[in-house]
Design a protein around this motif. Structure first.
Motif, PDB file in Angstrom:
ATOM      1  N   GLY A   1       0.821  -1.201   0.000  1.00  0.00           N
ATOM      2  CA  GLY A   1       0.000   0.000   0.000  1.00  0.00           C
ATOM      3  C   GLY A   1       0.856   1.253   0.000  1.00  0.00           C
ATOM      4  O   GLY A   1       1.928   1.309   0.613  1.00  0.00           O
ATOM      5  N   VAL A   2       0.380   2.292  -0.668  1.00  0.00           N
ATOM      6  CA  VAL A   2       1.188   3.492  -0.854  1.00  0.00           C
ATOM      7  C   VAL A   2       1.167   4.379   0.392  1.00  0.00           C
ATOM      8  O   VAL A   2       0.127   4.600   1.012  1.00  0.00           O
ATOM      9  N   VAL A   3       2.349   4.866   0.761  1.00  0.00           N
ATOM     10  CA  VAL A   3       2.508   5.821   1.862  1.00  0.00           C
ATOM     11  C   VAL A   3       3.231   7.046   1.325  1.00  0.00           C
ATOM     12  O   VAL A   3       3.865   6.995   0.273  1.00  0.00           O
ATOM     13  N   ALA A   4       3.135   8.142   2.054  1.00  0.00           N
ATOM     14  CA  ALA A   4       3.789   9.388   1.660  1.00  0.00           C
ATOM     15  C   ALA A   4       5.080   9.560   2.453  1.00  0.00           C
ATOM     16  O   ALA A   4       5.089   9.411   3.686  1.00  0.00           O
ATOM     17  N   ARG A   5       6.150   9.873   1.772  1.00  0.00           N
ATOM     18  CA  ARG A   5       7.461   9.990   2.427  1.00  0.00           C
ATOM     19  C   ARG A   5       7.437  11.042   3.528  1.00  0.00           C
ATOM     20  O   ARG A   5       8.011  10.827   4.608  1.00  0.00           O
ATOM     21  N   GLU A   6       6.774  12.167   3.282  1.00  0.00           N
ATOM     22  CA  GLU A   6       6.782  13.226   4.298  1.00  0.00           C
ATOM     23  C   GLU A   6       6.055  12.794   5.573  1.00  0.00           C
ATOM     24  O   GLU A   6       6.404  13.228   6.669  1.00  0.00           O
ATOM     25  N   VAL A   7       5.056  11.919   5.445  1.00  0.00           N
ATOM     26  CA  VAL A   7       4.371  11.414   6.632  1.00  0.00           C
ATOM     27  C   VAL A   7       5.288  10.477   7.414  1.00  0.00           C
ATOM     28  O   VAL A   7       5.415  10.583   8.639  1.00  0.00           O
ATOM     29  N   ILE A   8       5.934   9.562   6.718  1.00  0.00           N
ATOM     30  CA  ILE A   8       6.828   8.617   7.383  1.00  0.00           C
ATOM     31  C   ILE A   8       7.970   9.360   8.060  1.00  0.00           C
ATOM     32  O   ILE A   8       8.341   9.057   9.212  1.00  0.00           O
ATOM     33  N   GLU A   9       8.540  10.341   7.388  1.00  0.00           N
ATOM     34  CA  GLU A   9       9.652  11.086   7.988  1.00  0.00           C
ATOM     35  C   GLU A   9       9.185  11.976   9.131  1.00  0.00           C
ATOM     36  O   GLU A   9       9.933  12.192  10.092  1.00  0.00           O
ATOM     37  N   ALA A  10       7.942  12.447   9.075  1.00  0.00           N
ATOM     38  CA  ALA A  10       7.432  13.291  10.157  1.00  0.00           C
ATOM     39  C   ALA A  10       7.242  12.499  11.447  1.00  0.00           C
ATOM     40  O   ALA A  10       7.522  13.002  12.544  1.00  0.00           O
ATOM     41  N   TYR A  11       6.800  11.248  11.329  1.00  0.00           N
ATOM     42  CA  TYR A  11       6.481  10.465  12.522  1.00  0.00           C
ATOM     43  C   TYR A  11       7.547   9.425  12.866  1.00  0.00           C
ATOM     44  O   TYR A  11       7.528   8.859  13.955  1.00  0.00           O
ATOM     45  N   GLY A  12       8.452   9.143  11.949  1.00  0.00           N
ATOM     46  CA  GLY A  12       9.560   8.239  12.235  1.00  0.00           C
ATOM     47  C   GLY A  12       9.095   6.885  12.730  1.00  0.00           C
ATOM     48  O   GLY A  12       8.250   6.235  12.113  1.00  0.00           O
ATOM     49  N   ALA A  13       9.656   6.459  13.869  1.00  0.00           N
ATOM     50  CA  ALA A  13       9.339   5.140  14.416  1.00  0.00           C
ATOM     51  C   ALA A  13       7.883   5.024  14.828  1.00  0.00           C
ATOM     52  O   ALA A  13       7.388   3.906  15.051  1.00  0.00           O
ATOM     53  N   GLN A  14       7.184   6.148  14.956  1.00  0.00           N
ATOM     54  CA  GLN A  14       5.774   6.141  15.334  1.00  0.00           C
ATOM     55  C   GLN A  14       4.833   6.189  14.130  1.00  0.00           C
ATOM     56  O   GLN A  14       3.630   6.417  14.293  1.00  0.00           O
ATOM     57  N   ALA A  15       5.361   5.960  12.940  1.00  0.00           N
ATOM     58  CA  ALA A  15       4.521   6.031  11.735  1.00  0.00           C
ATOM     59  C   ALA A  15       3.358   5.051  11.793  1.00  0.00           C
ATOM     60  O   ALA A  15       2.274   5.327  11.278  1.00  0.00           O
ATOM     61  N   GLY A  16       3.577   3.897  12.425  1.00  0.00           N
ATOM     62  CA  GLY A  16       2.503   2.921  12.545  1.00  0.00           C
ATOM     63  C   GLY A  16       1.371   3.363  13.436  1.00  0.00           C
ATOM     64  O   GLY A  16       0.299   2.748  13.440  1.00  0.00           O
ATOM     65  N   ASN A  17       1.577   4.421  14.193  1.00  0.00           N
ATOM     66  CA  ASN A  17       0.516   4.985  15.040  1.00  0.00           C
ATOM     67  C   ASN A  17      -0.162   6.187  14.382  1.00  0.00           C
ATOM     68  O   ASN A  17      -1.045   6.793  14.992  1.00  0.00           O
ATOM     69  N   HIS A  18       0.273   6.525  13.171  1.00  0.00           N
ATOM     70  CA  HIS A  18      -0.301   7.661  12.444  1.00  0.00           C
ATOM     71  C   HIS A  18      -0.577   7.237  11.003  1.00  0.00           C
ATOM     72  O   HIS A  18       0.074   7.728  10.072  1.00  0.00           O
ATOM     73  N   PRO A  19      -1.525   6.336  10.797  1.00  0.00           N
ATOM     74  CA  PRO A  19      -1.775   5.851   9.433  1.00  0.00           C
ATOM     75  C   PRO A  19      -2.403   6.921   8.547  1.00  0.00           C
ATOM     76  O   PRO A  19      -3.457   7.467   8.870  1.00  0.00           O
ATOM     77  N   VAL A  20      -1.726   7.218   7.455  1.00  0.00           N
ATOM     78  CA  VAL A  20      -2.226   8.203   6.495  1.00  0.00           C
ATOM     79  C   VAL A  20      -2.152   7.555   5.113  1.00  0.00           C
ATOM     80  O   VAL A  20      -1.075   7.405   4.533  1.00  0.00           O
ATOM     81  N   GLY A  21      -3.295   7.136   4.609  1.00  0.00           N
ATOM     82  CA  GLY A  21      -3.345   6.476   3.321  1.00  0.00           C
ATOM     83  C   GLY A  21      -4.273   7.189   2.368  1.00  0.00           C
ATOM     84  O   GLY A  21      -4.617   8.359   2.560  1.00  0.00           O
ATOM     85  N   SER A  22      -4.707   6.466   1.340  1.00  0.00           N
ATOM     86  CA  SER A  22      -5.623   7.030   0.339  1.00  0.00           C
ATOM     87  C   SER A  22      -6.821   6.110   0.136  1.00  0.00           C
ATOM     88  O   SER A  22      -7.506   6.199  -0.871  1.00  0.00           O
ATOM     89  N   GLY A  23      -7.061   5.217   1.106  1.00  0.00           N
ATOM     90  CA  GLY A  23      -8.111   4.221   0.979  1.00  0.00           C
ATOM     91  C   GLY A  23      -9.503   4.762   1.229  1.00  0.00           C
ATOM     92  O   GLY A  23      -9.701   5.960   1.447  1.00  0.00           O
ATOM     93  N   PRO A  24     -10.503   3.869   1.227  1.00  0.00           N
ATOM     94  CA  PRO A  24     -11.899   4.296   1.366  1.00  0.00           C
ATOM     95  C   PRO A  24     -12.271   4.778   2.767  1.00  0.00           C
ATOM     96  O   PRO A  24     -13.323   5.383   2.950  1.00  0.00           O
ATOM     97  N   PHE A  25     -11.419   4.490   3.744  1.00  0.00           N
ATOM     98  CA  PHE A  25     -11.676   4.945   5.107  1.00  0.00           C
ATOM     99  C   PHE A  25     -10.439   5.632   5.663  1.00  0.00           C
ATOM    100  O   PHE A  25      -9.321   5.430   5.180  1.00  0.00           O
TER     101      PHE A  25
END
Length: 573
Positions: free
Chosen positions: A193-217
């Motif tokens: 699934g597609v993620v945005a680099r700026e989101v991953i870099e903003a949250y670092g190791a906590q990226a899994g606690n800040h899911p930001v996708g493009s899905g239906p929900f």
């Protein structure tokens, strides 16, 4: 009648006739669902447990997904304008992205309505190689994409990989080293699934606690491993299903319900809109009949529906091949594991524990998976007498307490991890009974499955009973679970046998064929010979749904169908 009401009555009648009063807003359509275990985190590159993957399917977008209604299963374009172009005898794939796919809002975008691009997919797929993530999904791509050695020798997100290129803003091209018949299946998994680099870099190791996708929900309220609310993404690209735009629901309310009894009682009380895989221990509460279970008449009269479903799933008990007590490839270690397999009472498991809703597992492959061989026969059947003789022969003697010692005379106590649930405790007792019958002492260490998985990846678990659900409907998805280089990831048993690895590597470049099935059978024979697993069962799921639920149909591969579901606005909840 009060004067004030009497005076207002003519005006109310006129308003109703001419439509002057606003219509009452329709109540939101809310699906009530549960997950059987807590999620570990919502990073597509990292998560591998069913609960997390179920959520990822609805939050993130791979390039492809499965047609909801097609049987046999069929892939379709997801964020693409059409299915990819395949050239060079299956070595080159070109993907043209839709231009109306956007990430859901997040502060990391600094107010920009962030469009999904081909470079986002390059970044997302590259993340599977990140050595810091230790992605359990690296096996999907490793050694397959042309030039991916650059990511293995000196990893960088800015490395130029010849076979993974954004040709332009909306064109992605992937080139393989060798043709892979399953490659498109990989690109329909939540891990891609597609993620945005700026989101991953903003949250670092906590990226899994800040899911930001493009899905239906998108994520609403989130109380970890307890309650989760998904909200309809009303910016979701136009995607139609039976003439209506997806998602059909406004909200999905999800509870984590680990206890089987709580799930069933919750469904019967109308708290959940469907129940997948009726627990075997609760069968008598809902179903009648043994050979062909049916819904109890009282429940059928309420409009509930029973849908038996053969799941692409295998239950197995793995043993850590690096554990000093039970692991290793010497004859006495193989004898110990083989005896454990011979002591497993498959018939009792299916009849008593599974209540007939399962098939004995003969190989890792369940029926209906490509590569399954119905003619293959398991050479390791339930035989406690043979198990005892094998242990005697290789020096596992019985001490005064009736339990066996190690060949050198030291105490032998097996430690099996198990889930802290009612069914987990029942499984413990079955294993205790089977192992004690051949003189093996065993203790159980109960914990949440998420914690056991974490410990398993670190190699600190000796034995654990778990299951695997197909990520794609091909035998490779199951046989990779014992491929040596996957140790510490999907290969929890840490099995690393050159003869097995060679056959697996040969088979994954082949399409479904008699030649590949023959290789699979040889790999199954090696599993039985060295016994890193005890093969258990393939479940038959008894699925239940409420009368107000619409469009429900279980998919063989995808874990959820929430985007397609609807609920009757007049349901009695």
């Amino acid at each position: 009648m009060p004067k004030s009401y009497a005076a207002a009555l003519p005006l109310l009648m006129l308003a109703l006739v001419f439509g002057a009063l606003p219509a009452a807003a329709a109540p939101p359509k809310v699906l009530h669902a549960f997950l059987s275990t807590g999620e570990t985190g919502l990073d597509p590159a990292v998560a591998s447990d069913i609960a997390s993957l179920s959520l990822l399917e609805n939050l993130f977008d791979p390039l492809l997904r499965y047609d909801y209604l097609a049987r046999p299963v069929k892939l379709q374009a997801n964020t693409l304008s059409a299915m990819p172009t395949v050239e060079d005898n299956g070595l080159s794939y070109t993907f043209h992205l839709r231009q109306d796919v956007y990430f859901t809002p997040d502060p990391a975008f600094k107010g920009v309505h962030r469009q999904v691009t081909a470079q986002d997919y390059v970044y997302s797929l590259t993340r599977l190689y990140d050595p810091l993530l230790k992605s359990p999904w690296l096996f999907l791509l490793e050694g397959k994409i042309a030039g991916d050695e650059a990511l293995k020798t000196a990893f960088s997100y800015d490395s130029n990989v010849a076979g993974l290129q954004a040709v332009d803003k909306f064109t992605l091209r992937i080139k393989l080293k060798a043709a892979d018949p399953n490659f498109l299946f990989y690109l329909a998994t939540p891990s891609t699934g597609v993620v945005a680099r700026e989101v991953i870099e903003a949250y670092g190791a906590q990226a899994g606690n800040h899911p930001v996708g493009s899905g239906p929900f998108l994520m609403g309220k989130w109380k970890h491993s307890d309650q989760i609310t998904l909200l309809a993404n009303r910016d979701f690209r136009p995607t139609m299903f039976e003439g209506r735009r997806l998602p059909l629901l406004d909200q999905v309310d999800i509870k984590i319900v680990e206890e089987y009894q709580s799930r069933v009682l919750g469904f019967l009380n109308g708290e959940f809109d469907f129940l997948e895989q009726l627990p075997e221990s609760m069968k008598d509460m809902v179903l009648t009949g043994d050979l062909k279970p049916t819904l109890k008449p009282a429940l059928a009269q309420q409009g509930m529906v029973l849908s038996p479903f053969p799941v692409l799933q295998t239950y197995y008990m793995w043993m850590n091949m690096e554990d000093p007590l039970i692991g290793g490839y010497s004859k006495e270690k193989v004898a110990l594991r083989r005896a454990i397999a011979l002591g497993y009472n498959s018939g009792e498991d299916v009849a008593l524990m599974k209540k007939g809703l399962a098939l004995p597992a003969v190989t890792p492959l369940p029926p209906n998976v490509l590569g399954y061989d119905a003619r293959y026969r398991n050479p390791v059947a339930y035989d406690p007498a043979l198990a005892n003789a094998l242990l005697d022969r290789y020096g596992y003697r019985k001490a005064a307490d009736g339990f066996r010692t190690q060949p050198g005379g030291k105490p032998l106590t097996l430690v099996m991890h198990s889930e802290s649930s009612t069914v987990g405790r029942l499984r413990d007792e079955l294993w205790r009974k089977n192992l004690n019958a051949i003189g093996l002492n065993v203790t159980f260490k109960s914990d949440k499955k998420t914690e056991i998985i974490k410990a398993s990846r670190l190699g600190s678990v000796m034995m654990f009973e778990t299951n695997w659900v197909a990520d794609f409907p091909d035998g490779e998805n199951f046989y990779q679970l014992l491929y040596g280089p996957n140790s510490g990831r999907a290969n929890y048993a840490r099995f690393n046998l050159p003869a097995y690895n060679q056959r697996y590597e040969q088979s994954r470049s082949m399409g479904d064929s008699p030649q590949r099935t023959a290789l699979y059978d040889e790999m199954a024979q090696l599993i039985h010979a060295y016994t890193p697993w005890v093969l258990l069962t393939h479940p038959i799921s008894a699925d239940l749904q409420q009368p107000w639920l619409k469009h429900y149909r279980r998919h063989p591969v995808e874990l959820t169908n929430w985007r397609y579901l609807d609920v009757d606005a007049h349901n009695p909840r």
